[in-house]
Design a protein around this motif. Structure first.
Motif, mmCIF file in Angstrom:
data_model
loop_
_atom_site.group_PDB
_atom_site.id
_atom_site.type_symbol
_atom_site.label_atom_id
_atom_site.label_comp_id
_atom_site.label_asym_id
_atom_site.label_seq_id
_atom_site.Cartn_x
_atom_site.Cartn_y
_atom_site.Cartn_z
ATOM 1 N N TRP A 32 -2.440 -43.366 -35.300
ATOM 2 C CA TRP A 32 -2.756 -42.579 -34.107
ATOM 3 C C TRP A 32 -1.512 -42.496 -33.216
ATOM 4 N N ILE A 33 -0.819 -43.616 -33.045
ATOM 5 C CA ILE A 33 0.401 -43.635 -32.236
ATOM 6 C C ILE A 33 1.431 -42.676 -32.827
ATOM 7 N N VAL A 34 1.595 -42.705 -34.143
ATOM 8 C CA VAL A 34 2.551 -41.810 -34.815
ATOM 9 C C VAL A 34 2.225 -40.354 -34.487
ATOM 10 N N GLY A 35 0.973 -39.961 -34.649
ATOM 11 C CA GLY A 35 0.575 -38.580 -34.370
ATOM 12 C C GLY A 35 0.755 -38.213 -32.913
ATOM 13 N N PHE A 36 0.412 -39.132 -32.040
ATOM 14 C CA PHE A 36 0.532 -38.875 -30.609
ATOM 15 C C PHE A 36 1.995 -38.708 -30.200
ATOM 16 N N VAL A 37 2.848 -39.598 -30.680
ATOM 17 C CA VAL A 37 4.275 -39.515 -30.360
ATOM 18 C C VAL A 37 4.898 -38.282 -31.008
ATOM 19 N N ASP A 38 4.458 -37.914 -32.208
ATOM 20 C CA ASP A 38 4.937 -36.674 -32.826
ATOM 21 C C ASP A 38 4.705 -35.485 -31.896
ATOM 22 N N GLY A 39 3.571 -35.485 -31.214
ATOM 23 C CA GLY A 39 3.238 -34.367 -30.333
ATOM 24 C C GLY A 39 3.740 -34.511 -28.906
ATOM 25 N N GLU A 40 3.769 -35.726 -28.394
ATOM 26 C CA GLU A 40 4.016 -35.924 -26.960
ATOM 27 C C GLU A 40 5.237 -36.779 -26.630
ATOM 28 N N ILE A 81 -3.814 -43.946 -21.610
ATOM 29 C CA ILE A 81 -3.148 -43.889 -22.912
ATOM 30 C C ILE A 81 -1.739 -44.470 -22.797
ATOM 31 N N LEU A 82 -1.048 -44.136 -21.720
ATOM 32 C CA LEU A 82 0.305 -44.644 -21.516
ATOM 33 C C LEU A 82 0.296 -46.156 -21.329
ATOM 34 N N HIS A 83 -0.695 -46.647 -20.604
ATOM 35 C CA HIS A 83 -0.816 -48.105 -20.429
ATOM 36 C C HIS A 83 -1.156 -48.781 -21.765
ATOM 37 N N ALA A 84 -1.932 -48.115 -22.592
ATOM 38 C CA ALA A 84 -2.255 -48.666 -23.917
ATOM 39 C C ALA A 84 -1.005 -48.709 -24.798
ATOM 40 N N LEU A 85 -0.143 -47.695 -24.704
ATOM 41 C CA LEU A 85 1.123 -47.724 -25.445
ATOM 42 C C LEU A 85 1.997 -48.884 -24.965
ATOM 43 N N LYS A 86 2.063 -49.056 -23.649
ATOM 44 C CA LYS A 86 2.845 -50.158 -23.084
ATOM 45 C C LYS A 86 2.314 -51.500 -23.589
ATOM 46 N N ALA A 87 0.997 -51.654 -23.617
ATOM 47 C CA ALA A 87 0.393 -52.895 -24.102
ATOM 48 C C ALA A 87 0.678 -53.084 -25.599
ATOM 49 N N HIS A 88 0.591 -52.013 -26.357
ATOM 50 C CA HIS A 88 0.835 -52.095 -27.800
ATOM 51 C C HIS A 88 2.264 -52.558 -28.090
ATOM 52 N N PHE A 89 3.243 -51.944 -27.426
ATOM 53 C CA PHE A 89 4.639 -52.277 -27.696
ATOM 54 C C PHE A 89 5.116 -53.506 -26.919
ATOM 55 N N GLY A 90 4.389 -53.876 -25.863
ATOM 56 C CA GLY A 90 4.758 -55.055 -25.084
ATOM 57 C C GLY A 90 6.043 -54.890 -24.293
ATOM 58 N N CYS A 91 6.355 -53.650 -23.909
ATOM 59 C CA CYS A 91 7.569 -53.395 -23.150
ATOM 60 C C CYS A 91 7.475 -52.030 -22.489
ATOM 61 N N GLY A 92 8.429 -51.735 -21.631
ATOM 62 C CA GLY A 92 8.486 -50.436 -20.978
ATOM 63 C C GLY A 92 7.741 -50.408 -19.666
ATOM 64 N N VAL A 93 7.742 -49.234 -19.037
ATOM 65 C CA VAL A 93 7.077 -49.039 -17.751
ATOM 66 C C VAL A 93 6.282 -47.743 -17.775
ATOM 67 N N VAL A 94 5.250 -47.697 -16.943
ATOM 68 C CA VAL A 94 4.483 -46.469 -16.713
ATOM 69 C C VAL A 94 4.694 -46.109 -15.256
ATOM 70 N N ARG A 95 5.229 -44.907 -15.036
ATOM 71 C CA ARG A 95 5.543 -44.459 -13.678
ATOM 72 C C ARG A 95 5.246 -42.986 -13.524
ATOM 73 N N VAL A 96 5.213 -42.543 -12.274
ATOM 74 C CA VAL A 96 5.081 -41.114 -11.991
ATOM 75 C C VAL A 96 6.298 -40.414 -12.570
ATOM 76 N N ASN A 97 6.055 -39.306 -13.247
ATOM 77 C CA ASN A 97 7.148 -38.528 -13.823
ATOM 78 C C ASN A 97 7.484 -37.356 -12.911
#
Length: 142
Positions: free
Chosen positions: A7-15, A49-65
């Protein structure tokens, strides 16, 4: 929320986006700073979804773009080399974005060897960065 690898692969492929910024920086030995970044942007209503990606990878930040958009960003070289790169090597992207990912990986491997600190290495990194994201905007300062 637990995310499955495919699911992550498909999501990152698109977004998702793999980007190499190269900016003038007088304190760097080659006169430039190389800034690798993995980013996924979503409308604020889907920020979970972004927070779930951060939790999955255990790194990074979620911020206003921008306006009502949020971004998950990973730009630490160690996190990119130890978490993001291995994930997408084990679970390859399915679209042409994989070509950009492989160039992104090559830049990070060059940086790991210190190539970004020399004029020759910086030239090689510029060449790779200029060939990435051809359909999207890139910012590679000269």
């Amino acid at each position: 929320m637990k995310l499955e690898a495919q699911w992550i692969v498909g999501f990152v492929d698109g977004e998702g986006c793999f980007h190499i910024g190269i900016n003038p920086h007088s304190e760097m030995s080659a006169g430039f700073q190389v800034l690798p970044e993995f980013t996924v942007v979503q409308h604020e209503r889907d920020v979970q979804i972004l927070h779930a990606l951060k939790a999955h990878f255990g790194c990074g930040v979620v911020r206003v773009n921008h306006d009502d958009r949020m971004a998950y960003r990973v730009h630490g070289k160690e996190h990119l080399l130890e978490r993001i790169i291995p994930f997408f090597m084990q679970h390859p992207l399915k679209t042409k974005k994989n070509v950009d990912f492989l160039k992104f990986r090559d830049v990070l491997l060059l940086m790991e060897k210190g190539a970004h600190l020399t004029a020759e290495g910086l030239a090689e990194i510029r060449k790779l960065a200029a060939a990435m994201n051809r359909a999207a905007m890139t910012t590679v300062s000269r």
